[in-house]
Structure formats: structure tokens, C-alpha cells
Design an enzyme around this catalytic site. Structure first.
Site, PDB file in Angstrom:
ATOM      1  NE  ARG A   1      -0.891   1.428   3.291  1.00  0.00           N
ATOM      2  CZ  ARG A   1       0.830   2.209   4.232  1.00  0.00           C
ATOM      3  NH1 ARG A   1       1.566   1.635   4.543  1.00  0.00           N
ATOM      4  NH2 ARG A   1       0.282   3.823   3.496  1.00  0.00           N
ATOM      5  N   GLY A   2       0.237   2.742  -0.375  1.00  0.00           N
ATOM      6  CA  GLY A   2       0.679   3.410  -0.080  1.00  0.00           C
ATOM      7  C   GLY A   2       0.989   3.660  -1.589  1.00  0.00           C
ATOM      8  CB  ALA A   3       1.154   6.354  -3.923  1.00  0.00           C
TER       9      ALA A   3
ATOM     10  NE  ARG B   1      -6.069   1.003  -2.190  1.00  0.00           N
ATOM     11  CZ  ARG B   1      -5.406   1.250  -1.215  1.00  0.00           C
ATOM     12  NH1 ARG B   1      -4.154   0.778  -0.693  1.00  0.00           N
ATOM     13  NH2 ARG B   1      -5.544   2.042  -0.505  1.00  0.00           N
TER      14      ARG B   1
ATOM     15  CD  GLN C   1      -3.705   2.416   6.478  1.00  0.00           C
ATOM     16  OE1 GLN C   1      -4.237   2.979   7.409  1.00  0.00           O
ATOM     17  NE2 GLN C   1      -4.638   2.500   5.271  1.00  0.00           N
TER      18      GLN C   1
ATOM     19  CG  ASP D   1      -2.280   8.492  -1.474  1.00  0.00           C
ATOM     20  OD1 ASP D   1      -2.657   8.842  -0.547  1.00  0.00           O
ATOM     21  OD2 ASP D   1      -2.179   6.439  -1.333  1.00  0.00           O
TER      22      ASP D   1
ATOM     23  CG  ASN E   1      -2.481  11.807   2.828  1.00  0.00           C
ATOM     24  OD1 ASN E   1      -1.817  10.698   1.595  1.00  0.00           O
ATOM     25  ND2 ASN E   1      -1.780  12.217   3.494  1.00  0.00           N
ATOM     26  CE  LYS E   2      -5.697   6.151   3.919  1.00  0.00           C
ATOM     27  NZ  LYS E   2      -6.290   4.981   3.304  1.00  0.00           N
TER      28      LYS E   2
HETATM   29  O1  MRU Z   1      -4.745   3.566   1.380  1.00  0.00           O
HETATM   30  P1  MRU Z   1      -3.144   3.354   2.106  1.00  0.00           P
HETATM   31  O2  MRU Z   1      -2.655   2.578   3.328  1.00  0.00           O
HETATM   32  O3  MRU Z   1      -2.631   2.881   0.425  1.00  0.00           O
HETATM   33  O4  MRU Z   1      -3.344   5.121   1.381  1.00  0.00           O
HETATM   34  C1  MRU Z   1      -1.872   5.736   1.309  1.00  0.00           C
HETATM   35  C2  MRU Z   1      -1.922   7.181   2.487  1.00  0.00           C
HETATM   36  O5  MRU Z   1      -2.817   7.937   2.246  1.00  0.00           O
HETATM   37  C3  MRU Z   1      -0.515   7.454   2.718  1.00  0.00           C
HETATM   38  O6  MRU Z   1      -0.434   7.261   3.507  1.00  0.00           O
HETATM   39  C4  MRU Z   1      -0.015   8.231   2.584  1.00  0.00           C
HETATM   40  O7  MRU Z   1       0.465   9.473   2.732  1.00  0.00           O
HETATM   41  C5  MRU Z   1       0.653   8.691   0.657  1.00  0.00           C
HETATM   42  S1  MRU Z   1       1.330   7.256  -0.162  1.00  0.00           S
HETATM   43  C6  MRU Z   1       3.182   7.920   0.163  1.00  0.00           C
END
Ligand code: MRU
Length: 365
Positions: A49-51, A89, A202, A243, A253-254
Site C-alpha cells: 500500500r502507499g502510492a 485501487r 496505518q 496519493d 491523502n488518507k
Molecule cells: O490506503 P493506503 O494505506 O494505501 O494510503 C496511503 C496513504 O494515504 C499514505 O499514508 C500516504 O500519505 C500516501 S503514500 C506515500
């Protein structure tokens, strides 16, 4: 730290390996990825996970699709593979970016084995690019932390972060955490407030684990604590990841990031977003209306996972009949973002600011 990288090609087994992030911090397991379906599963199930890491996994997925190809329409099969991966995703733009870039290396002029070779080279080069970007983001962000430290007379710089934009979300170092790692290495006193980041936690599970492994002072807080800390001068700086960031500087972002940005603005606290250019969606202008927001399974809200007597259990935490909503991301408008920390430097979260760092993206009309 067993391996500073989160994904790698295992030459002996001829397959891709990654950390299974579903089990951290309780178990540190490695997962083998042999096929495009396994790569897609790793993304949808959030094994990875994570972009940036999603992008690199998808690039390896394209390679694996080519490697396992049999049939009489290689080009068609690769286009199908690209769409299949892209549908895994919706929010992190690195996924579509990596898949499209991989596809651009597929050519009718080349044999299947040449194409396989090019796709592998591409996946490896994207991985290296993300590593380089993280290092540069770290160096630029380090100067921000240093400048705050210089006026704190040896007191730790208090940094709040949300979710996990650490090495686990990338390949090495991370985005939001890259300046944090480098500041710690440089001997600058820092302390990190880690938002737990419901529903998947996370922050509590991954960021806290990462910072602990690196011996970086940190404290995990419930998601709704940040505003209180900011009102009491207990936060000097917020750094989060992204993201997808639009050309005008809106940041997806999250979920929960927007509320932290509002609280930071209300309290005059700098709110920075660290991101590689692979996270910028050059085609979008309005993040709130244009960025697709992933809605995930309700079980992430209805259940919590934790360790009991050394065994990982899932618990239901709310009434059976109550419906839930599970939006994975939110959009922080550019006006609430103090600056973007990119591999090319720090800029304003605006079209002008971004294009000053990336002039090659200016499209003449
Ligand atoms: O749903 P996720 O865990 O893939 O989301 C990721 C995020 O939002 C990250 O924490 C982030 O800030 C971006 S990826 C470096």
C-alpha cells in the site's frame, strides 16, 4: 532492519518479493508474487500500500503478465493486463502512471522476450527512481526541520504525521518520513506525533513500527488528538504524504488529513505535503470534484484487529445493525497547504509553484 527496501526481485526464485503489511507490527512476513493476479491481489488486499509502492508493484505486475503470457495477441494481452491492474485501487495516481509508462515500453517492433526484458528493466528503473525521489524529498524537507530546530534552543522539533507515508508506503525512506529519518541521522532532536489513522490504523501499526525500528522518538495518538496538541503549541510542523496531487496543489491523502490541515491553519502551524512527482496528476485541476475517492469494505470500520495472548484476533466493535461508511481518502484544498516537498525542492501548492519546479510540464496553448 532486515531489508531497507519494501519490494525486490528474488533472482534465485525468479519472482518478486514484498513485505506483507497486513500483519505488521505483529509479524514480519514476506510474500511471493509470481503473476499479475498475485500483484493485483497484493494491491487490492493492501499487502502492499502507499502510492509509490503501489506504482512499483504494478510495474512488476506488468512484467509478470508478459513473462507468463501465452497466446497470439501479445499487445492485446498487455493492454488487458494494464486495465486489470489499473482497476485495483482508484485514488493513488502512481498506479495508472506506472502501468501506462510500462505499456509505453511494449512495442510491436520487438519480440515477446525483448518486451519482457524491457518491462523488467522498467520496473527496476521505476523502483530506483522512487528511491532517488525519496532521498531528495528527505534532503529538501530536512532543511525545513533544521530551520525550525534552529529557533528551538535544543528542544525537539514536534512533527505530526498522518497514516503511513514512510518507507513501507514507498521503497526506501518514504515521503513524509524521509525528512524525519534524515533529521534524526543529522542529530537534530525531533519527536513525532503519529496519528493512529482509523480504520486500518496505518499510523499506529506501520509508522509507529518504522519509527521504533529506527529509534526515532514518537508517540501514537488517537486521530482526534491533533487539534488539541496544536492549540497547546505541542506541534511545530505537520508533514503528510499524498496519493494524488492535482496541478493546482490540491492533495488527496488518507482520510482525516483534511481535518489536520484545518486545525493546522487555525493554529498557524506549517502544513507540508511530501510527494514525488509520480504522485502529481498533471491532468487534474480540482481535487475535490475530480479525484476518485476509494470506498473500502465496511469490515475495516466494524472490526478492529489486535494481539491477544500472542495471537492476532479481529473483534467486532459496534452494533451488528449499524451501517458504516468507509471513505479511504479526502482532499485537502491547496489553500490549506503551506508547501509541497518534492524531489526538485519545496514549492507553493499552486499551479505556478509546481510548474516552476517542473517547467517541462507547461503545455503551450
Ligand atoms: O490506503 P493506503 O494505506 O494505501 O494510503 C496511503 C496513504 O494515504 C499514505 O499514508 C500516504 O500519505 C500516501 S503514500 C506515500
Amino acid at each position: 532492519m532486515r531489508n531497507p527496501q519494501t519490494i525486490w526481485f528474488n533472482w534465485e526464485k525468479n519472482l518478486v518479493e514484498t513485505i506483507d503489511q497486513r500483519y505488521l507490527p505483529f509479524q514480519n512476513l514476506i510474500v511471493e508474487i509470481r503473476t499479475i493476479d498475485e500483484a493485483r491481489f497484493a494491491i487490492t488486499e493492501m499487502i502492499v500500500r502507499g502510492a509509490p509502492l503501489i506504482g512499483v508493484t504494478a510495474a512488476y505486475g506488468m512484467y509478470l503478465a508478459a513473462l507468463n503470457y501465452s497466446g497470439d495477441d501479445f499487445q492485446g494481452a498487455m493492454k488487458y493486463a494494464a486495465n486489470w491492474l489499473k482497476s485495483s485501487r482508484p485514488t493513488a495516481v502512481n498506479l495508472a502512471f506506472a502501468v501506462d509508462e510500462a505499456l509505453s515500453f511494449v512495442s510491436e517492433e520487438h519480440t515477446v522476450s525483448e518486451n519482457i526484458h524491457h518491462l523488467f528493466e522498467y520496473a527496476e528503473s521505476l523502483k530506483q527512481r522512487e528511491i532517488d525521489f525519496s532521498k531528495k524529498i528527505g534532503m529538501h524537507g530536512l532543511e525545513l526541520i533544521r530551520s525550525i530546530s534552529n529557533i528551538k534552543n535544543g528542544e525537539p522539533v514536534q512533527i505530526l504525521t498522518h497514516c503511513n507515508a514512510g518507507r513501507l508506503a514507498c521503497v526506501e525512506l518514504g515521503t513524509a518520513t524521509a525528512p524525519i529519518y534524515l533529521a534524526h541521522e543529522a542529530g537534530i532532536p525531533i519527536h513525532i506525533w503519529v496519528d493512529e489513522t482509523r480504520p486500518r490504523n496505518q499510523g499506529a501499526r506501520l509508522t509507529a513500527w518504522e519509527l521504533g525500528e529506527a529509534d526515532i522518538p514518537h508517540t501514537v495518538i488517537p486521530d482526534n488528538t491533533g487539534g488539541h496538541l496544536m492549540q497547546h503549541q505541542m506541534v511545530d510542523l505537520v508533514i503528510v504524504g499524498s496519493d494524488r496531487t492535482t496541478l493546482n496543489g490540491d492533495v488527496a491523502n488518507k482520510i482525516g488529513t483534511y481535518l489536520k490541515a484545518l486545525a493546522a491553519a487555525d493554529n498557524g502551524i506549517p502544513f507540508y505535503v511530501a510527494l514525488p512527482s509520480t504522485t502529481i496528476d498533471w491532468s487534474l485541476k480540482d481535487g475535490i470534484t475530480e479525484i476518485p475517492i476509494e470506498q473500502r469494505d465496511g469490515s475495516e470500520v466494524t472490526q478492529m484487529e489486535g494481539l491477544l495472548d500472542d495471537v492476532v484476533h479481529k473483534f467486532r466493535i459496534l452494533p451488528e445493525i449499524s451501517p458504516v461508511a468507509n471513505y479511504g481518502f479526502d482532499v485537502t484544498p491547496a489553500r490549506l497547504v503551506t508547501g509541497l516537498i518534492t524531489e526538485r525542492g519545496v514549492c507553493r501548492a499552486s499551479r505556478e509553484g509546481i510548474l516552476k519546479l517542473f517547467p517541462e510540464k507547461i503545455i503551450e496553448k
